[in-house]
Design an enzyme around this catalytic site. Structure first.
Site, PDB file in Angstrom:
ATOM      1  N   ARG A  51      -8.916  -0.758   1.184  1.00  0.00           N
ATOM      2  CA  ARG A  51     -10.328  -0.210   1.734  1.00  0.00           C
ATOM      3  C   ARG A  51      -9.953   0.287   3.273  1.00  0.00           C
ATOM      4  O   ARG A  51      -9.789  -0.673   3.975  1.00  0.00           O
ATOM      5  CB  ARG A  51     -11.387  -0.845   1.640  1.00  0.00           C
ATOM      6  CG  ARG A  51     -11.883  -0.960   0.124  1.00  0.00           C
ATOM      7  CD  ARG A  51     -12.282   0.482  -0.387  1.00  0.00           C
ATOM      8  NE  ARG A  51     -12.755   0.206  -2.088  1.00  0.00           N
ATOM      9  CZ  ARG A  51     -11.969   0.347  -3.094  1.00  0.00           C
ATOM     10  NH1 ARG A  51     -10.585   1.064  -2.688  1.00  0.00           N
ATOM     11  NH2 ARG A  51     -12.493   0.373  -4.003  1.00  0.00           N
TER      12      ARG A  51
ATOM     13  N   HIS B 241      -5.046   8.762  -0.092  1.00  0.00           N
ATOM     14  CA  HIS B 241      -5.669   8.028  -0.733  1.00  0.00           C
ATOM     15  C   HIS B 241      -4.914   8.280  -2.414  1.00  0.00           C
ATOM     16  O   HIS B 241      -5.702   8.434  -3.186  1.00  0.00           O
ATOM     17  CB  HIS B 241      -7.200   8.235  -0.846  1.00  0.00           C
ATOM     18  CG  HIS B 241      -7.972   7.110  -1.728  1.00  0.00           C
ATOM     19  ND1 HIS B 241      -9.107   6.901  -1.214  1.00  0.00           N
ATOM     20  CD2 HIS B 241      -7.759   6.245  -2.555  1.00  0.00           C
ATOM     21  CE1 HIS B 241      -9.799   5.860  -1.890  1.00  0.00           C
ATOM     22  NE2 HIS B 241      -8.711   5.540  -2.655  1.00  0.00           N
TER      23      HIS B 241
END
Length: 310
Positions: free
Chosen positions: A225, A273
């Site tokens: 994250r 991502h």
């Protein structure tokens, strides 16, 4: 009674998941009404993405469980209107994808591959890296993804230390926990992999003080994250040369804005991502298994602990 299953995610995801979900229902022998739109009071199960339009669960009075499409639940776990069990995504495809991305980038940094891939300028750079057994790696986070990556790296010969907030035991991995354990885990990490969930306790976990604990020239790999890292502190540590390189797949704002200093920094690799994605075919089977368990009155799998936030 035939269960009603609401697919509560972005409409474009329906094209990806409709057939795999229907196939998984057929394989499980379940007759169900699977749809994009159902009266809230008639919904039994909700297949959910946190960026869905559904944010108020109050009207869903018959709801038995919310089955998350994502591994991350930080954007839903605090929703006070959600009173039913919440299951996060634990999927073979997602796990395997993460293992492949993490091992690939750890090996890239371990072997110093960038010097040869990017340095095609006629200079004969012959440097011999240490063996994996001489390169300590630390994995922060020993959930399903963290354990899988730690085991894969150990299988390649790296001495692997794992850290988690609460004590864990993983075969052949040196497992640490708590504040003192975190200090030890960082001090030995020539390559650091971040696979922690995002909670109030883990936000900015890698701040200036903790970055300073890493060995000189340490490499950071973050597919976990974005907010786990204090961005300003990392940039300062990179500029000072204390951190050798950071490969980052997740960010506070996504897509990463074009003007963000990470893009132009010579010691940062940005990936968009892509470390791992939920694969529709394998994820559908996980979701429908939980529907099957719910209909049989059995405990749901992969439930989120609301008190911990993951």
């Amino acid at each position: 009674m035939t269960p009603n299953i609401l697919f509560a995610a972005r409409p474009e995801q329906w094209d990806i998941y409709e057939n795999p979900l229907k196939s998984a229902l057929s394989e499980a022998g379940i007759t169900a009404n699977l749809a994009l739109d159902l009266p809230p009071e008639e919904v039994d199960y909700m297949i959910y993405a946190p960026n869905s339009a559904v944010q108020d669960f109050t009207p869903y009075t018959r709801l038995k469980a919310v089955l998350n499409l994502w591994a991350g639940v930080e954007n839903i776990v605090g929703n006070q209107t959600l009173k039913v069990p919440l299951a996060r995504m634990v999927d073979h495809g997602l796990t395997q994808g993460m293992v492949e991305w993490v091992t690939g980038h750890v090996l890239r940094h371990h072997l110093g591959m960038d010097a040869h891939i990017l340095g095609q300028d006629g200079v004969w750079r012959k440097t011999i890296p240490p063996l994996a057994e001489d390169r300590p790696v630390t994995v922060l986070g020993l959930g399903v993804l963290g354990q899988a990556c730690a085991k894969a790296l150990r299988g390649l010969g790296f001495p692997v230390t794992g850290w988690s907030r609460s004590p864990r035991e993983v075969s052949d991995i040196a497992c640490l926990s708590g504040d003192d354990g975190l200090l030890k885990a960082l001090q030995s990490a020539e390559i650091l992999v971040l696979l922690l969930p995002l909670t109030a306790e883990t936000e900015n976990l890698l701040n200036a003080e903790r970055l300073a604990l890493l060995p000189e020239g340490a490499m950071i790999v973050n597919p976990g994250r974005g907010p786990l890292i204090d961005d300003d502190a990392l940039l300062a540590a990179l500029d000072a040369g204390h951190i050798g390189h950071a490969t980052l797949d997740v960010f506070r704002v996504e897509p990463l804005p074009p003007a963000h200093p990470y893009w132009a920094h010579p010691r940062v690799t940005v990936t968009p991502h892509i470390a791992s994605e939920t694969r529709a075919i394998t994820a559908a089977r996980v979701i429908i298994e939980n529907v099957q368990r719910g209909e049989a009155g059995e405990p749901f799998l992969h439930l989120v602990d609301r008190s911990k936030g993951y």
